[in-house]
Design a protein around this motif. Structure first.
Motif, short mmCIF file in Angstrom:
data_model
loop_
_atom_site.label_atom_id
_atom_site.label_comp_id
_atom_site.label_asym_id
_atom_site.label_seq_id
_atom_site.Cartn_x
_atom_site.Cartn_y
_atom_site.Cartn_z
N GLY A 189 0.82 -1.21 0.00
CA GLY A 189 0.00 0.00 0.00
C GLY A 189 0.85 1.25 0.00
N THR A 190 1.93 1.20 0.77
CA THR A 190 2.84 2.35 0.83
C THR A 190 3.47 2.57 -0.54
N ALA A 191 3.93 1.47 -1.14
CA ALA A 191 4.58 1.60 -2.44
C ALA A 191 3.61 2.15 -3.48
N VAL A 192 2.38 1.66 -3.46
CA VAL A 192 1.38 2.14 -4.42
C VAL A 192 1.10 3.62 -4.19
N ALA A 193 1.00 4.00 -2.91
CA ALA A 193 0.73 5.40 -2.61
C ALA A 193 1.85 6.29 -3.14
N GLN A 194 3.10 5.80 -3.04
CA GLN A 194 4.22 6.61 -3.52
C GLN A 194 4.21 6.69 -5.05
N TRP A 220 9.29 15.94 -7.21
CA TRP A 220 8.66 14.94 -8.07
C TRP A 220 9.66 13.82 -8.39
N ASN A 221 10.86 14.22 -8.78
CA ASN A 221 11.82 13.23 -9.25
C ASN A 221 12.52 12.46 -8.13
N THR A 222 12.78 13.10 -7.01
CA THR A 222 13.33 12.31 -5.89
C THR A 222 12.27 11.34 -5.39
N GLY A 223 11.00 11.76 -5.42
CA GLY A 223 9.91 10.86 -5.05
C GLY A 223 9.82 9.65 -5.97
N ARG A 224 10.07 9.89 -7.26
CA ARG A 224 10.06 8.78 -8.23
C ARG A 224 11.16 7.78 -7.92
N VAL A 225 12.35 8.30 -7.63
CA VAL A 225 13.46 7.39 -7.32
C VAL A 225 13.13 6.60 -6.05
N LYS A 226 12.59 7.29 -5.07
CA LYS A 226 12.25 6.62 -3.80
C LYS A 226 11.19 5.52 -4.03
N ALA A 227 10.19 5.84 -4.83
CA ALA A 227 9.14 4.84 -5.11
C ALA A 227 9.74 3.61 -5.79
N ASN A 228 10.73 3.83 -6.62
CA ASN A 228 11.38 2.71 -7.30
C ASN A 228 12.20 1.85 -6.35
N GLY A 273 9.74 0.12 -4.03
CA GLY A 273 8.76 -0.78 -4.64
C GLY A 273 9.38 -1.57 -5.79
N THR A 274 8.68 -1.61 -6.91
CA THR A 274 9.21 -2.31 -8.08
C THR A 274 10.19 -1.40 -8.80
N TYR A 275 11.41 -1.91 -9.01
CA TYR A 275 12.46 -1.08 -9.59
C TYR A 275 12.41 -1.07 -11.11
N ASN A 276 12.30 0.13 -11.68
CA ASN A 276 12.33 0.29 -13.14
C ASN A 276 13.55 1.15 -13.48
N LYS A 277 14.56 0.49 -14.02
CA LYS A 277 15.84 1.18 -14.25
C LYS A 277 15.70 2.42 -15.11
N GLU A 278 14.91 2.31 -16.19
CA GLU A 278 14.76 3.46 -17.09
C GLU A 278 14.09 4.64 -16.40
N ALA A 337 20.54 -1.22 -4.51
CA ALA A 337 21.07 -0.85 -3.19
C ALA A 337 21.94 0.40 -3.29
N ALA A 338 22.72 0.48 -4.36
CA ALA A 338 23.59 1.65 -4.54
C ALA A 338 22.76 2.91 -4.79
N VAL A 339 21.69 2.75 -5.57
CA VAL A 339 20.81 3.90 -5.83
C VAL A 339 20.14 4.36 -4.54
N LYS A 340 19.70 3.39 -3.75
CA LYS A 340 19.04 3.72 -2.48
C LYS A 340 20.00 4.48 -1.55
N ALA A 341 21.23 3.99 -1.48
CA ALA A 341 22.23 4.65 -0.63
C ALA A 341 22.52 6.06 -1.13
N GLN A 342 22.64 6.20 -2.45
CA GLN A 342 22.97 7.51 -3.02
C GLN A 342 21.79 8.48 -2.86
N LEU A 343 20.56 7.95 -3.01
CA LEU A 343 19.38 8.80 -2.77
C LEU A 343 19.40 9.33 -1.34
N GLY A 344 19.80 8.48 -0.41
CA GLY A 344 19.90 8.92 0.99
C GLY A 344 20.89 10.06 1.16
#
Lengths: 158, 158
Positions: free
Chosen positions: A22-27, B48-56, B59-64, B134-141
């Motif tokens: 649900g969290t992921a979908v919300a994001q 908008w764009n940091t939120g997109r990276v976080k959602a990826n 959640g489900t990771y979409n590289k593009e 994992a590297a993207v997540k760390a760098q986003l942080g």
């Protein structure tokens, strides 16, 4: 593990999984008002940067400034702005009431207009990297033509 | 040429020159309210764009999708956002009253905070191109850490 606890654990895990999903979908699906605010913002950033390129070709030309502006325009064109026109955003208020016409969401030609903008924006970034002022001016004109084409067809008049 | 017309022509040319220069200056120096609106827009696009990276990464990771979002963040970081904090924009209303603190315009540390954001944004674009979650997540942080550092010091609380 105590066997009688297993079903309880399974339920707890299921609840946690659904909550996480649900969290992921919300994001991934922000509210329409948020999407409209973001797209209004994106077009402001485009206006800022096309204005910068225009000021350079009309006044004192600074190659680095034009490259920065053009790269920002191209990145936004490539960013996937279409996602900000998701179903549910046909009407509504971001920073202000959206000025988009409903035809944008149904007209097959809208995709062509968007593709033309994308093409000319990426071409501007290439031309800016070279730095020939006349070429940049001509390419800016082509880009602005795609802005106008979309505004003429799909933006409500003030 | 009739000699008596010369002074008149000189005046006309001078007026035209001043008018042209005025146009160029006007294009290169938008009003403070416009600059504030553009910077508020730019930060919305960053959100908008940091939120997109976080959602990826959550959640489900979409590289593009992550590459598009990260390239947009980097392009904005490289765009010269500092120009949107020109003198005269310490107070004023864009989409809303600015929430910037006056210290941003005087504190020498502000430049370091901005440079840190720029560094981490460009690093995110590099890491996104590789596509290790994992590297993207760390760098986003790391990137979000630079956002928070600036907000803590230079953004008024709601």
């Amino acid at each position: 593990m105590n066997l009688r606890l297993k079903p309880l654990l399974a339920v707890a895990l299921a609840v946690a999984t659904v909550a996480a999903a649900g969290t992921a979908v919300a994001q991934q699906a922000p509210k329409p008002e948020q999407l409209i605010k973001w797209r209004q913002s994106a077009y402001q950033v485009l206006a800022w940067n096309t204005g910068r390129v225009k000021a350079n070709v009309d006044g004192t030309y600074n190659k680095e400034d034009v490259i920065k502006a053009s790269n920002t325009i191209a990145a936004l064109a490539n960013s996937g702005l279409g996602a900000l026109f998701a179903p549910g955003t046909e009407t509504g208020k971001g920073w202000h009431e959206t000025t988009v016409k409903p035809e944008l969401f149904t007209d097959k030609k809208a995709g062509e207009v968007a593709a033309a903008f994308n093409k000319e924006a990426n071409e501007l970034a290439k031309v800016a990297a070279v730095g020939d002022v006349a070429a940049v001016k001509a390419q800016l004109g082509k880009l602005q033509g795609t802005c106008k084409a979309c505004h003429d067809d799909y933006r409500k008049k003030d």
